[in-house]
Write an enzyme that holds these catalytic residues in place. Structure first.
Site, mmCIF file in Angstrom:
data_model
loop_
_atom_site.group_PDB
_atom_site.id
_atom_site.type_symbol
_atom_site.label_atom_id
_atom_site.label_comp_id
_atom_site.label_asym_id
_atom_site.label_seq_id
_atom_site.Cartn_x
_atom_site.Cartn_y
_atom_site.Cartn_z
ATOM 1 N N SER A 138 39.269 6.397 27.511
ATOM 2 C CA SER A 138 38.135 6.252 26.604
ATOM 3 C C SER A 138 36.851 6.120 27.412
ATOM 4 O O SER A 138 36.880 5.959 28.632
ATOM 5 C CB SER A 138 38.325 5.019 25.708
ATOM 6 O OG SER A 138 38.420 3.847 26.505
ATOM 7 N N LYS A 186 32.228 11.271 24.725
ATOM 8 C CA LYS A 186 32.398 12.254 23.646
ATOM 9 C C LYS A 186 31.162 12.289 22.770
ATOM 10 O O LYS A 186 30.713 13.352 22.339
ATOM 11 C CB LYS A 186 33.606 11.902 22.774
ATOM 12 C CG LYS A 186 34.944 11.907 23.449
ATOM 13 C CD LYS A 186 36.074 11.784 22.449
ATOM 14 C CE LYS A 186 35.989 10.539 21.586
ATOM 15 N NZ LYS A 186 36.098 9.277 22.362
ATOM 16 N N LYS A 189 45.927 17.363 36.516
ATOM 17 C CA LYS A 189 47.134 16.983 35.774
ATOM 18 C C LYS A 189 46.824 16.113 34.544
ATOM 19 O O LYS A 189 47.406 16.336 33.479
ATOM 20 C CB LYS A 189 48.117 16.268 36.692
ATOM 21 C CG LYS A 189 49.503 16.053 36.067
ATOM 22 C CD LYS A 189 50.219 17.407 35.806
ATOM 23 C CE LYS A 189 50.601 18.072 37.120
ATOM 24 N NZ LYS A 189 51.331 19.345 36.888
ATOM 25 N N CYS A 239 13.366 -8.984 14.348
ATOM 26 C CA CYS A 239 14.237 -9.705 13.427
ATOM 27 C C CYS A 239 14.310 -11.186 13.821
ATOM 28 O O CYS A 239 13.387 -11.936 13.577
ATOM 29 C CB CYS A 239 15.609 -9.038 13.366
ATOM 30 S SG CYS A 239 16.606 -9.553 11.944
ATOM 31 N N LEU A 240 15.387 -11.605 14.455
ATOM 32 C CA LEU A 240 15.487 -12.992 14.900
ATOM 33 C C LEU A 240 14.354 -13.332 15.864
ATOM 34 O O LEU A 240 13.868 -14.461 15.894
ATOM 35 C CB LEU A 240 16.846 -13.235 15.563
ATOM 36 C CG LEU A 240 17.118 -14.649 16.087
ATOM 37 C CD1 LEU A 240 17.037 -15.681 14.973
ATOM 38 C CD2 LEU A 240 18.486 -14.716 16.778
ATOM 39 N N GLY A 241 13.923 -12.354 16.651
ATOM 40 C CA GLY A 241 12.812 -12.564 17.580
ATOM 41 C C GLY A 241 11.525 -12.912 16.863
ATOM 42 O O GLY A 241 10.712 -13.706 17.363
ATOM 43 N N HIS A 256 14.110 -3.534 12.107
ATOM 44 C CA HIS A 256 14.658 -3.048 13.381
ATOM 45 C C HIS A 256 14.058 -1.676 13.680
ATOM 46 O O HIS A 256 14.716 -0.641 13.495
ATOM 47 C CB HIS A 256 16.180 -2.970 13.318
ATOM 48 C CG HIS A 256 16.861 -4.292 13.354
ATOM 49 N ND1 HIS A 256 17.239 -4.906 14.524
ATOM 50 C CD2 HIS A 256 17.200 -5.155 12.362
ATOM 51 C CE1 HIS A 256 17.802 -6.075 14.253
ATOM 52 N NE2 HIS A 256 17.793 -6.246 12.948
ATOM 53 N N GLU A 275 13.653 -0.187 16.339
ATOM 54 C CA GLU A 275 14.334 0.551 17.413
ATOM 55 C C GLU A 275 15.250 1.635 16.885
ATOM 56 O O GLU A 275 15.520 2.629 17.566
ATOM 57 C CB GLU A 275 15.118 -0.413 18.306
ATOM 58 C CG GLU A 275 16.335 -1.086 17.665
ATOM 59 C CD GLU A 275 16.027 -2.371 16.938
ATOM 60 O OE1 GLU A 275 16.965 -3.164 16.702
ATOM 61 O OE2 GLU A 275 14.849 -2.601 16.599
#
Length: 581
Positions: free
Chosen positions: A13, A17, A190, A381-383, A507, A509
């Site tokens: 993983s 992708k 392989k 937000c929390l900031g 948010h 961002e």
């Protein structure tokens, strides 16, 4: 008819992708194709909304309020399209829907099984990638790794789906690892062969193999993979490590990924229009200055917890031709004694969102430091909430001010539970989620940055500014610069006597793009760069001319008035003329 591109992963993983899929989306869109993207995650959670960010990374939120995997953030940033609830599907959602249908009696008393009921529901989600008014290319990424037990229903659904579509209407890209053994100086194929063999054992054969590798793959290696994996040699592509994430589409363009995919789908492949993207990458790679930003959070052990924040800061840097360097600050470790040491040399402070009381006192200290020292501050937000808590304590004078989330017994809950959240017991999907409108004060810094009065930003929160304290805050100098259209919710705050001190309940961002930086982040980085120049100029004057900090500031002000330059321009001249020791 919609054409479909499936992206699967093998060997291990974390191969990228999502970046491969997003890069293909950018390349196809640059050729005029309409593109949509989906992520199918095998985990049984309904969505990642209740997952710990340290374990899973950030929760990305779409306009329609869906809490999704962070890969959707990459999708949106690369293809510059807003995705929705159909774009992130989990095993939990699939089984939830099937079980609801069973309880409703939709299966007529039949036995509910993985095949056909689960696979049919998965295929139905594939078909939802089509919009009724236009043809599209749907790029669908399947999370996890081939061979995982939980991925098998998705792969079986792909097998059935591709059979139903017929030839030339779908393509399967398999992303694998081709490891390089330094001891022998060899690339090993392989693992890729075994991964493709596992796929073939499920009745699926990849059309394109994208090989993640640290070193270039020669024609001999490509030929070997093509021979053992039943694909044309020109369909074996390398995906080398790149220095900057946004270089990936350009690298895959050189590998002719879009040409190969269009060939498999029997589509024309016109010349790509990547001029703007190339200019953006050039600005990213060749900055003209540098700023240091302190990111003060509680999940600093895993940077993916703040992935969109990091990318938005990078976008702000691109817009200003400035390299943004991040200093990670664990808010739990902040205290009154180490503030000066922690923020020495810092040009800007950002406090992102989060949940729970852990580390919040350190966030308040960071906000107070930025407020008092005139360091550019952006609270997300929390900031924003902790900036208000700090202001209420140290400016308004409410020593025990706090958020009711962290101290239900406080006599001054300047941040309180939203009324519609009263009585909500379930945690998942019950926050105030998605895009909401906001009206900006035309005299505010926020209005200056956005350039418009009416904006829309995405949200993810349960607490808000307590309206009982609006007057107390504004009387002491805080500007409530953004509110909901009905004036009920404070969406944004700022300080007037500060170079840049803005907090937003939203948010922003999530809506920032590498070639279109969000105005708050672009403005924050610009201000941080200016204040950084001022700070360095003052330091040089203090050392060379033995001035105090106020005296150095007055010197720059006088120079500015005498020369007709701004104080920042004067500071820049000082840094150019006085060599650093």
């Amino acid at each position: 008819m919609v054409k479909y591109v499936f992206v699967t992963g093998g060997v291990v993983s974390g191969l990228g992708k999502g970046i491969t899929a997003a890069s293909l989306g950018r390349l196809l869109k640059s050729r005029g194709y309409s593109v949509t993207m989906q992520k199918f995650d095998p985990y049984i959670n309904i969505d990642p909304g209740t997952m710990n960010p340290i374990q899973h990374g950030e929760v990305f939120v779409t306009d329609d309020g869906t809490e999704t995997d962070l890969d959707l953030g990459h999708y949106e940033r690369f293809i510059d399209e807003s995705l929705d609830k159909n774009s992130n599907v989990t095993t939990g959602k699939i089984y939830w829907t099937v079980l609801q249908k069973e309880r409703h009696g939709d299966f007529g008393g039949g036995t509910v099984q993985v095949i056909p009921h689960i696979t049919n529901e998965i295929k139905a989600r594939f078909y939802r990638a089509k919009t009724p008014d236009e043809d599209r290319i749907a790029i669908i990424e399947v999370g996890g790794t081939v061979g995982d037990i939980e991925s098998q229903p998705f792969l079986e659904a792909i097998r059935q789906f591709r059979q139903e579509l017929g030839p030339n209407n779908s393509v399967l890209i398999h992303v694998t690892l081709v490891p390089y053994l330094k001891a022998s100086g060899e690339l090993k194929t392989k693992p890729t062969q075994q991964s493709v063999k596992a796929l073939q054992g499920m009745g699926i054969s990849p059309d394109v193999i994208v090989c993640r590798t640290e070193v270039p793959i020669g024609d001999d290696v490509k030929g070997k993979i093509a021979l053992f994996c039943n694909v044309p040699e020109e369909h074996v592509l390398q995906n080398l490590d790149v220095e900057y994430l946004y270089e990936a589409p350009l690298m895959m363009e050189r590998e002719r990924l879009a040409h190969v995919v269009c060939s498999c789908l029997s589509l024309p492949c016109p010349e790509a229009k990547l001029g703007e993207w190339k200019q953006m990458v050039e600005a990213l790679k060749k900055p003209q200055s540098e700023v240091w930003v302190a990111l003060v959070g509680k999940y600093t052990q895993l940077h993916d917890a703040y992935l969109s924040i990091m990318e938005a800061l990078k976008h702000g840097g691109i817009a200003n031709r400035t390299k943004v360097r991040i200093k990670w600050v664990d808010s739990e470790q902040l205290n009154e004694k180490n503030l000066d040491e922690t923020f020495a040399g810092i040009d800007g402070i950002i406090v992102p969102g989060g949940f729970g009381s852990r580390g919040t006192e350190g966030m308040a200290l960071a906000a107070g430091y930025a407020r008092a020292r005139k360091v550019p501050y952006l609270g997300i937000c929390l900031g924003m909430q902790m900036a208000i808590v700090e202001f209420a304590r140290n400016v308004v004078g409410y020593a025990d001010a706090n958020s009711a989330e962290f101290d239900p017994e406080t006599s001054h809950p300047v941040i309180d539970l939203m009324p519609e959240q009263n009585g909500v017991e379930n945690l998942g999907g019950t926050l105030r989620l998605g895009a909401y409108p906001c009206v900006l004060d035309k005299k505010s810094k926020a209005y200056e940055l956005y350039g418009t009065e009416n904006i829309s930003e995405r949200h993810r929160h349960r607490f808000e500014v307590n309206n009982d304290y609006r007057d107390d805050l504004t009387e002491h100098g805080m500007i409530l610069s953004g509110k909901s259209p009905d004036d009920r919710i404070v969406e944004m705050i700022e300080l007037a006597d500060h170079p840049f001190f803005i907090g937003t309940q939203a948010h922003p961002e999530f809506k920032s793009r590498p070639n279109h930086a969000h105005p708050l982040f672009a403005g924050f980085v610009e201000s941080a760069e200016e204040q950084g120049v001022l700070r360095r100029a003052k330091t040089l004057l203090m050392k060379r001319n033995h001035l105090s900090e106020p005296e150095a500031h007055r010197y720059l002000q006088k120079t500015s008035m005498d020369t007709g330059r701004t104080i920042v321009e004067s500071a820049h001249m000082v840094t150019m003329l006085i060599p650093e020791e």
